[in-house]
Enzyme design. Sequence first.
Site, PDB file in Angstrom:
ATOM      1  NE  ARG A 262     -39.121  45.015 105.364  1.00 48.79           N
ATOM      2  CZ  ARG A 262     -40.093  44.400 106.018  1.00 48.79           C
ATOM      3  NH1 ARG A 262     -41.167  45.054 106.386  1.00 48.79           N
ATOM      4  NH2 ARG A 262     -39.999  43.124 106.313  1.00 48.79           N
TER       5      ARG A 262
ATOM      6  CB  CYS B 282     -35.445  43.766 108.062  1.00 45.23           C
ATOM      7  SG  CYS B 282     -35.704  43.740 109.851  1.00 45.23           S
TER       8      CYS B 282
END
Length: 129
Positions: free
Chosen positions: A106, A108
Site C-alpha cells: 500500500r 498513502c
Amino acid sequence: MTDTDRIRTDDAPSTDNPYSQGVRAGDTLYVSGYGPVDPETGDAVEGDIEAQTDRVLDNIAAVVDEAGGDGLADVVKVTVYLTDLDDYERVNEAYGERFDEIPPARVCVEVSRLPEDVRVELDAVAYLG
C-alpha cells in the site's frame, strides 16, 4: 500483447467519464480509483471517514468480483488518497478490518482535492491467477 478485458458492474459506481471500472490484463486486474460513492444513488455516502472507507472498499470488491475474483482477498496493491492526513489512523483502522492476515502492499498520499470533494479515494491492483 496480453489480452485485456474491460470490467463493468452495476455494483460499483460508474460515470460518463472516459475510464473503465477495471481492466483485466491476463491475471492482473487494475481497478480504477473510487471514492465513497453509493452505486445505486450515485451520491457520496454520509458518515464518518470509517464509513466512507468501507464504501470505497465495497466498490473495489465489487469490481474484483465481477472480474471473477474473490473480492478484497485478491487485492495485492492499494493506493490511498486522503485530503487530510489527520484521517490516516481512522482510515487505517477501517481498512485493516477488511483485509486478512496478509494485507496488500500500500501507498498513502495526501492530496489537495478529490472529485466530488470526498475525503478518501482508493485504487487497487488484484491478482486473479
